[in-house]
Design a protein around this motif. Structure first.
Motif: not given
Length: 124
Positions: A67-73, A80-81
């Motif tokens: 259900r959750f996705t972590i990412s970064r820029d 982000y979550l």
């Protein structure tokens, strides 16, 4: 020291979505593995997800991985979550944290820098 500021929390109905952001400053984000944690009333702070410096390695707690996705820029110094299919039991204060540990660790003690948290409330 890196400083962290979370945003994006709020009130949402069950089944809805939110995207949390963690804006960093003070040090280049590429130096850090980043994690998201949450703390519900009366409970201990719990690991949700972590991502290494180049997004090449990601780790999720089992109960949220679908259900959750972590990412970064790194260029935007932001992590982000993305949270989908939210449930009332997801209600908590959500924190981002930074560690210089190379791998996306779930060990809370390895994270030495924390944001102030953002409240997420999911209504039924």
């Amino acid at each position: 020291q890196v400083q962290l500021v979370e945003s994006g929390g709020g009130l949402v109905q069950a089944g809805g979505s939110l995207r949390l952001s963690c804006l960093t400053s003070g040090q280049p984000l590429v130096r850090y593995t980043m994690g998201w944690f949450r703390q519900a009333p009366g409970k201990e702070r719990a690991f949700l997800a972590a991502i290494n410096w180049n997004s090449g390695a990601i780790n999720y707690e089992d109960s949220v991985k679908d259900r959750f996705t972590i990412s970064r820029d790194n260029a935007k110094a932001t992590v982000y979550l993305q949270m989908n299919s939210l449930k009332p039991e997801d209600t908590a204060v959500y924190y981002c944290a930074a560690t210089t540990f190379i791998s996306p660790t779930s060990a809370l003690y390895r994270y030495l820098n924390w944001g102030q948290g953002t409240q997420v409330t999911v209504s039924s």
